[in-house]
Design a protein around this motif. Structure first.
Motif, PDB file in Angstrom:
ATOM      1  N   LYS A 100       0.824  -1.212  -0.050  1.00 49.48           N
ATOM      2  CA  LYS A 100       0.116   0.010  -0.026  1.00 49.48           C
ATOM      3  C   LYS A 100       0.753   1.306  -0.104  1.00 49.48           C
ATOM      4  CE  LYS A 100      -0.620   0.088   5.076  1.00 49.48           C
ATOM      5  NZ  LYS A 100      -1.590  -0.081   6.117  1.00 49.48           N
ATOM      6  N   HIS A 101       2.336   1.118   0.368  1.00 52.37           N
ATOM      7  CA  HIS A 101       2.860   2.309   0.215  1.00 52.37           C
ATOM      8  C   HIS A 101       3.951   2.385  -0.905  1.00 52.37           C
ATOM      9  CE1 HIS A 101       2.436   3.054   4.582  1.00 52.37           C
ATOM     10  NE2 HIS A 101       2.619   1.575   4.601  1.00 52.37           N
ATOM     11  N   LEU A 102       3.786   1.277  -1.877  1.00 51.25           N
ATOM     12  CA  LEU A 102       4.355   1.387  -3.101  1.00 51.25           C
ATOM     13  C   LEU A 102       3.621   1.434  -4.296  1.00 51.25           C
ATOM     14  CD1 LEU A 102       6.723  -1.842  -2.080  1.00 51.25           C
ATOM     15  CD2 LEU A 102       7.021   0.601  -1.494  1.00 51.25           C
ATOM     16  N   GLN A 103       3.276   2.465  -4.854  1.00 46.39           N
ATOM     17  CA  GLN A 103       2.511   2.859  -5.970  1.00 46.39           C
ATOM     18  C   GLN A 103       2.735   2.074  -7.204  1.00 46.39           C
ATOM     19  OE1 GLN A 103       2.158   6.982  -6.616  1.00 46.39           O
ATOM     20  NE2 GLN A 103       0.436   6.538  -8.231  1.00 46.39           N
ATOM     21  N   GLY A 104       1.917   1.317  -7.414  1.00 55.11           N
ATOM     22  CA  GLY A 104       1.930   0.722  -8.965  1.00 55.11           C
ATOM     23  C   GLY A 104       3.031  -0.708  -8.885  1.00 55.11           C
ATOM     24  N   ALA A 105       3.133  -0.966  -7.834  1.00 51.65           N
ATOM     25  CA  ALA A 105       3.934  -2.520  -7.583  1.00 51.65           C
ATOM     26  C   ALA A 105       3.315  -3.451  -7.073  1.00 51.65           C
ATOM     27  CB  ALA A 105       5.028  -2.004  -6.565  1.00 51.65           C
ATOM     28  N   ALA A 149      21.674   5.983   2.039  1.00 53.37           N
ATOM     29  CA  ALA A 149      21.888   4.851   0.902  1.00 53.37           C
ATOM     30  C   ALA A 149      20.542   5.349   0.340  1.00 53.37           C
ATOM     31  CB  ALA A 149      21.696   3.604   1.467  1.00 53.37           C
ATOM     32  N   GLY A 150      19.612   5.828   0.748  1.00 53.89           N
ATOM     33  CA  GLY A 150      18.350   6.465  -0.112  1.00 53.89           C
ATOM     34  C   GLY A 150      17.251   5.901   0.131  1.00 53.89           C
ATOM     35  N   TYR A 151      17.354   5.314   1.403  1.00 55.99           N
ATOM     36  CA  TYR A 151      15.892   4.967   1.921  1.00 55.99           C
ATOM     37  C   TYR A 151      15.045   5.924   2.608  1.00 55.99           C
ATOM     38  CZ  TYR A 151      17.092   0.025   0.608  1.00 55.99           C
ATOM     39  OH  TYR A 151      17.796  -1.074   0.035  1.00 55.99           O
ATOM     40  N   ARG A 152      13.725   5.915   2.959  1.00 58.81           N
ATOM     41  CA  ARG A 152      13.007   6.948   3.664  1.00 58.81           C
ATOM     42  C   ARG A 152      12.239   6.130   4.137  1.00 58.81           C
ATOM     43  NH1 ARG A 152       8.262   8.004   0.867  1.00 58.81           N
ATOM     44  NH2 ARG A 152       7.884   7.238  -1.063  1.00 58.81           N
ATOM     45  N   VAL A 153      11.519   6.924   5.388  1.00 61.16           N
ATOM     46  CA  VAL A 153      10.656   6.234   6.536  1.00 61.16           C
ATOM     47  C   VAL A 153       9.143   6.395   5.706  1.00 61.16           C
ATOM     48  CG1 VAL A 153       9.365   6.124   8.661  1.00 61.16           C
ATOM     49  CG2 VAL A 153      12.043   6.508   8.510  1.00 61.16           C
ATOM     50  N   VAL A 154       8.350   5.464   5.738  1.00 56.79           N
ATOM     51  CA  VAL A 154       7.006   5.581   5.280  1.00 56.79           C
ATOM     52  C   VAL A 154       5.813   5.054   6.149  1.00 56.79           C
ATOM     53  CG1 VAL A 154       7.550   5.202   3.035  1.00 56.79           C
ATOM     54  CG2 VAL A 154       7.032   3.184   4.296  1.00 56.79           C
ATOM     55  N   SER A 155       6.282   4.429   7.410  1.00 53.53           N
ATOM     56  CA  SER A 155       5.447   4.238   8.439  1.00 53.53           C
ATOM     57  C   SER A 155       6.100   3.680   9.560  1.00 53.53           C
ATOM     58  CB  SER A 155       4.421   3.006   7.886  1.00 53.53           C
ATOM     59  OG  SER A 155       5.061   1.628   7.882  1.00 53.53           O
ATOM     60  N   ARG A 156       5.305   3.504  10.864  1.00 54.29           N
ATOM     61  CA  ARG A 156       6.207   3.153  11.996  1.00 54.29           C
ATOM     62  C   ARG A 156       5.013   1.995  12.487  1.00 54.29           C
ATOM     63  NH1 ARG A 156       7.509   8.120  11.210  1.00 54.29           N
ATOM     64  NH2 ARG A 156       9.761   8.768  12.248  1.00 54.29           N
ATOM     65  N   ASP A 157       5.662   1.170  13.591  1.00 53.69           N
ATOM     66  CA  ASP A 157       4.946   0.274  14.471  1.00 53.69           C
ATOM     67  C   ASP A 157       3.991   1.056  15.192  1.00 53.69           C
ATOM     68  OD1 ASP A 157       5.880  -2.127  13.394  1.00 53.69           O
ATOM     69  OD2 ASP A 157       7.368  -2.358  15.043  1.00 53.69           O
TER      70      ASP A 157
END
Length: 293
Positions: free
Chosen positions: A196-201, A259-267
Motif C-alpha cells: 500500500k506504500h508502493l504505488q503501482g507495484a 543509501a536513499g531509504y526513507r521512512v514511510v510508516s512506524r509500528d
C-alpha cells in the motif's frame, strides 16, 4: 556501524537459542514462489538483533511445512542444498565499495557454513553459563534455515549475498569461503501492508539479515552489502527496495537514509506495551524505466 535491532513479529516457544538477540529491521526470510511474510533479519550489524525468531522463518512455511530440522545441518543436508543450486553459482561482484566485493553466495557446503557462522556471530548474545553450547545450537538453526531457503526458493525469489575483500591481502592459503566477512538476504515479497506504500507495484525486494563480523564493522562492509542489494534489484527488475529498522537506532537509520531509504510508516504505539521496540518501515525506489520493469 551501529546495531540494527528489530522486535520479532511473533512469539515462539522458548528454546536455548532464544537467548539470542532480536533480529534487526526485518521480518520475512523464507522465499518461495509466493514468499511468506515470515521471519528473517535485516540489518547492518555491530551486534545484532532478533536472531532465532526472525532468522529462522516462521514455524509454518507455505503448505504447512514446519521449520527445517537441525538434521538438515548434517553433511548430507548441506551437500543436497549445494547440488540443488550449484548450477546457478555466479562469482561476479554485484557491487564494490571501499575494497569490498559483494557476490551471490556459492551453493557449496563450506561456504554455507561460513555464512551461518557470520550471521550467528552477529545475532547471538553471550550468556554467562554454557555459552559455547548455546552458540553452537543457534548456529545449527541458522544453517538449517539457510539450507531450507536455498533448496526451496526459485533463483529469482531469494538470494544470499556475501561480502569479501575484492583484492584479498590475506594469506594465499586461506580458503575462499574464509574470506567472507558480511552477509545479507534478499527476498521477493508481496505483503499487502507494505504494497500500500508502493504505488503501482505488486512485489518488492525485501532486505534482511545484514550481518558483519565484529572485527570488520565500521569499515563500509554494510554499505557494500546495501549497494549489492540495489544492484540485484535492478537485475531482477524490481522497482522498490524495502527494509525495517528500530525507530530509536539512529546509526542504522542514518546509514539507510544515506543509501536513499526513507521512512514511510512506524509500528503502532501498542508494541511498546508488550516490551517491544518500535520499528520503522523504510523504502527506496529504484530509478527504473518502464521498459525495464
Amino acid at each position: 556501524m551501529a546495531l540494527l535491532r528489530a522486535p520479532p513479529p511473533f512469539r515462539q516457544p522458548l528454546s536455548p537459542s532464544s537467548r539470542s538477540r532480536r533480529c534487526p529491521t526485518c521480518h520475512a526470510v523464507a522465499a518461495t514462489a509466493r514468499p511468506c511474510p515470515g521471519p528473517s533479519w535485516t540489518g547492518v550489524h555491530g551486534g545484532g538483533g532478533g536472531a532465532k525468531k526472525r532468522l529462522l522463518a516462521s514455524r509454518r512455511w507455505p503448505g504447512g511445512v514446519g521449520v527445517p530440522s537441525l538434521l538438515a545441518t548434517t553433511d548430507e543436508g548441506v551437500a543436497a542444498a549445494g547440488v540443488a543450486r550449484e548450477e546457478d553459482d555466479d562469482d561476479e561482484y554485484l557491487a564494490r565499495e571501499a575494497g569490498w566485493g559483494v557476490r551471490q553466495m556459492g551453493r557449496v557446503g563450506e561456504e554455507m557454513r561460513r555464512v551461518a557462522q557470520v550471521q550467528a556471530k552477529a545475532f547471538h548474545v553471550p550468556v554467562a553459563l554454557f555459552n559455547d553450547f548455546f552458540f553452537d545450537f543457534f548456529k545449527a538453526e541458522v544453517l538449517s534455515a539457510l539450507i531450507y531457503r536455498v533448496r526451496n526458493s526459485p533463483p529469482d525469489r531469494y538470494a544470499c549475498l556475501v561480502a569479501e575483500e575484492a583484492e584479498p591481502t590475506t594469506q594465499l592459503s586461506q580458503a575462499p569461503y574464509e574470506k567472507i566477512v558480511g552477509v545479507v538476504d534478499c527476498t521477493v515479497q508481496d505483503e499487502d501492508d507494505i504494497l500500500k506504500h508502493l504505488q503501482g507495484a505488486d512485489e518488492y525486494l525485501y532486505v534482511s539479515g545484514i550481518a558483519v563480523l565484529p572485527s570488520f564493522r565500521r569499515r563500509k562492509v554494510g554499505t557494500a552489502l546495501l549497494k549489492a542489494c540495489e544492484a540485484l534489484g535492478f537485475q531482477w527488475r524490481h522497482r522498490f527496495m524495502v527494509l525495517r529498522a528500530y525507530e530509536d537506532d539512529d546509526g542504522a537509520r542514518g546509514l539507510y537514509a544515506k543509501a536513499g531509504y526513507r521512512v514511510v510508516s512506524r509500528d503502532p504505539d501498542w508494541v511498546t506495551w508488550v516490551g517491544r521496540r518500535r520499528r520503522v518501515l523504510m523504502i527506496k525506489e529504484l530509478p527504473l524505466h518502464d521498459n525495464q520493469i
